[in-house]
Design a protein around this motif. Structure first.
Motif, PDB file in Angstrom:
ATOM      1  N   ILE A 154       0.856  -1.168   0.000  1.00  0.00           N
ATOM      2  CA  ILE A 154       0.000   0.000   0.000  1.00  0.00           C
ATOM      3  C   ILE A 154       0.899   1.227   0.000  1.00  0.00           C
ATOM      4  O   ILE A 154       1.752   1.371   0.870  1.00  0.00           O
ATOM      5  N   SER A 155       0.694   2.100  -0.960  1.00  0.00           N
ATOM      6  CA  SER A 155       1.401   3.375  -1.022  1.00  0.00           C
ATOM      7  C   SER A 155       0.411   4.491  -0.736  1.00  0.00           C
ATOM      8  O   SER A 155      -0.749   4.411  -1.121  1.00  0.00           O
ATOM      9  N   VAL A 156       0.883   5.508  -0.068  1.00  0.00           N
ATOM     10  CA  VAL A 156       0.064   6.669   0.229  1.00  0.00           C
ATOM     11  C   VAL A 156       0.730   7.877  -0.408  1.00  0.00           C
ATOM     12  O   VAL A 156       1.945   8.050  -0.298  1.00  0.00           O
ATOM     13  N   VAL A 157      -0.069   8.695  -1.079  1.00  0.00           N
ATOM     14  CA  VAL A 157       0.437   9.920  -1.682  1.00  0.00           C
ATOM     15  C   VAL A 157      -0.169  11.085  -0.919  1.00  0.00           C
ATOM     16  O   VAL A 157      -1.383  11.143  -0.723  1.00  0.00           O
ATOM     17  N   SER A 158       0.678  11.995  -0.469  1.00  0.00           N
ATOM     18  CA  SER A 158       0.183  13.183   0.231  1.00  0.00           C
ATOM     19  C   SER A 158       0.861  14.417  -0.347  1.00  0.00           C
ATOM     20  O   SER A 158       1.971  14.347  -0.859  1.00  0.00           O
ATOM     21  N   CYS A 159       0.157  15.528  -0.264  1.00  0.00           N
ATOM     22  CA  CYS A 159       0.685  16.805  -0.748  1.00  0.00           C
ATOM     23  C   CYS A 159       0.832  17.748   0.435  1.00  0.00           C
ATOM     24  O   CYS A 159      -0.087  17.882   1.241  1.00  0.00           O
ATOM     25  N   ASP A 160       1.980  18.374   0.540  1.00  0.00           N
ATOM     26  CA  ASP A 160       2.244  19.366   1.583  1.00  0.00           C
ATOM     27  C   ASP A 160       2.555  20.694   0.923  1.00  0.00           C
ATOM     28  O   ASP A 160       3.415  20.764   0.040  1.00  0.00           O
ATOM     29  N   GLN A 161       1.860  21.730   1.365  1.00  0.00           N
ATOM     30  CA  GLN A 161       2.147  23.065   0.865  1.00  0.00           C
ATOM     31  C   GLN A 161       2.062  24.020   2.040  1.00  0.00           C
ATOM     32  O   GLN A 161       1.114  23.960   2.829  1.00  0.00           O
ATOM     33  N   GLY A 162       3.062  24.845   2.190  1.00  0.00           N
ATOM     34  CA  GLY A 162       3.093  25.774   3.304  1.00  0.00           C
ATOM     35  C   GLY A 162       4.452  26.401   3.449  1.00  0.00           C
ATOM     36  O   GLY A 162       5.111  26.708   2.459  1.00  0.00           O
ATOM     37  N   GLU A 163       4.887  26.538   4.698  1.00  0.00           N
ATOM     38  CA  GLU A 163       6.145  27.217   4.954  1.00  0.00           C
ATOM     39  C   GLU A 163       6.773  26.677   6.242  1.00  0.00           C
ATOM     40  O   GLU A 163       6.073  26.405   7.212  1.00  0.00           O
ATOM     41  N   ILE A 164       8.077  26.515   6.217  1.00  0.00           N
ATOM     42  CA  ILE A 164       8.845  26.210   7.417  1.00  0.00           C
ATOM     43  C   ILE A 164       9.242  27.554   8.006  1.00  0.00           C
ATOM     44  O   ILE A 164       9.847  28.376   7.314  1.00  0.00           O
ATOM     45  N   ARG A 165       8.899  27.781   9.263  1.00  0.00           N
ATOM     46  CA  ARG A 165       9.218  29.057   9.908  1.00  0.00           C
ATOM     47  C   ARG A 165      10.117  28.808  11.110  1.00  0.00           C
ATOM     48  O   ARG A 165       9.784  28.012  11.987  1.00  0.00           O
ATOM     49  N   THR A 166      11.252  29.482  11.130  1.00  0.00           N
ATOM     50  CA  THR A 166      12.173  29.390  12.254  1.00  0.00           C
ATOM     51  C   THR A 166      12.688  30.789  12.575  1.00  0.00           C
ATOM     52  O   THR A 166      12.498  31.723  11.788  1.00  0.00           O
ATOM     53  N   THR A 167      13.368  30.912  13.693  1.00  0.00           N
ATOM     54  CA  THR A 167      13.995  32.190  14.028  1.00  0.00           C
ATOM     55  C   THR A 167      15.160  32.497  13.093  1.00  0.00           C
ATOM     56  O   THR A 167      15.590  33.630  12.991  1.00  0.00           O
ATOM     57  N   GLY A 168      15.648  31.468  12.368  1.00  0.00           N
ATOM     58  CA  GLY A 168      16.747  31.651  11.425  1.00  0.00           C
ATOM     59  C   GLY A 168      16.298  31.935  10.011  1.00  0.00           C
ATOM     60  O   GLY A 168      17.109  32.129   9.119  1.00  0.00           O
ATOM     61  N   GLY A 169      15.002  31.961   9.774  1.00  0.00           N
ATOM     62  CA  GLY A 169      14.480  32.238   8.447  1.00  0.00           C
ATOM     63  C   GLY A 169      13.316  31.315   8.105  1.00  0.00           C
ATOM     64  O   GLY A 169      12.941  30.452   8.898  1.00  0.00           O
ATOM     65  N   ASN A 170      12.777  31.531   6.944  1.00  0.00           N
ATOM     66  CA  ASN A 170      11.632  30.756   6.462  1.00  0.00           C
ATOM     67  C   ASN A 170      11.974  30.099   5.135  1.00  0.00           C
ATOM     68  O   ASN A 170      12.847  30.574   4.410  1.00  0.00           O
ATOM     69  N   ALA A 171      11.253  29.023   4.818  1.00  0.00           N
ATOM     70  CA  ALA A 171      11.440  28.341   3.533  1.00  0.00           C
ATOM     71  C   ALA A 171      10.095  27.786   3.086  1.00  0.00           C
ATOM     72  O   ALA A 171       9.349  27.230   3.899  1.00  0.00           O
ATOM     73  N   PRO A 172       9.766  27.933   1.811  1.00  0.00           N
ATOM     74  CA  PRO A 172       8.494  27.402   1.325  1.00  0.00           C
ATOM     75  C   PRO A 172       8.499  25.872   1.269  1.00  0.00           C
ATOM     76  O   PRO A 172       9.553  25.250   1.110  1.00  0.00           O
ATOM     77  N   ILE A 173       7.327  25.286   1.408  1.00  0.00           N
ATOM     78  CA  ILE A 173       7.135  23.847   1.250  1.00  0.00           C
ATOM     79  C   ILE A 173       6.122  23.651   0.136  1.00  0.00           C
ATOM     80  O   ILE A 173       5.037  24.229   0.162  1.00  0.00           O
ATOM     81  N   SER A 174       6.470  22.855  -0.818  1.00  0.00           N
ATOM     82  CA  SER A 174       5.551  22.445  -1.872  1.00  0.00           C
ATOM     83  C   SER A 174       6.030  21.080  -2.332  1.00  0.00           C
ATOM     84  O   SER A 174       6.936  20.981  -3.154  1.00  0.00           O
ATOM     85  N   GLU A 175       5.443  20.030  -1.766  1.00  0.00           N
ATOM     86  CA  GLU A 175       5.957  18.699  -2.058  1.00  0.00           C
ATOM     87  C   GLU A 175       4.851  17.663  -2.143  1.00  0.00           C
ATOM     88  O   GLU A 175       3.777  17.819  -1.579  1.00  0.00           O
TER      89      GLU A 175
END
Length: 67
Positions: free
Chosen positions: A1-22
């Motif tokens: 069984i394989s599961v496919v999921s989509c993540d979209q958002g942002e990683i937020r830290t005190t050191g900066g942010n990075a987009p998520i689109s996976e």
């Protein structure tokens, strides 16, 4: 069984942010070759780039923790 999921958002830290689109393809049971074939088919159809770095790892890099 394989599961496919989509993540979209942002990683937020005190050191900066990075987009998520996976798109994640995870194998819970069955043939690993089938999961790889599904990932390859999705990548070809939607022009996706493979990666293996977790969101946790990306967050640590933003905080300055690198290996």
């Amino acid at each position: 069984i394989s599961v496919v999921s989509c993540d979209q958002g942002e990683i937020r830290t005190t050191g900066g942010n990075a987009p998520i689109s996976e798109v994640e393809v995870e194998l819970y049971s069955g043939d690993q070759e089938d999961m790889i074939a599904l990932g390859n088919e999705l990548a070809a159809k939607y022009n996706l780039k493979p990666g293996n770095q977790s969101k946790y790892q990306r967050g640590l890099e933003l905080l300055g923790f690198t290996e």
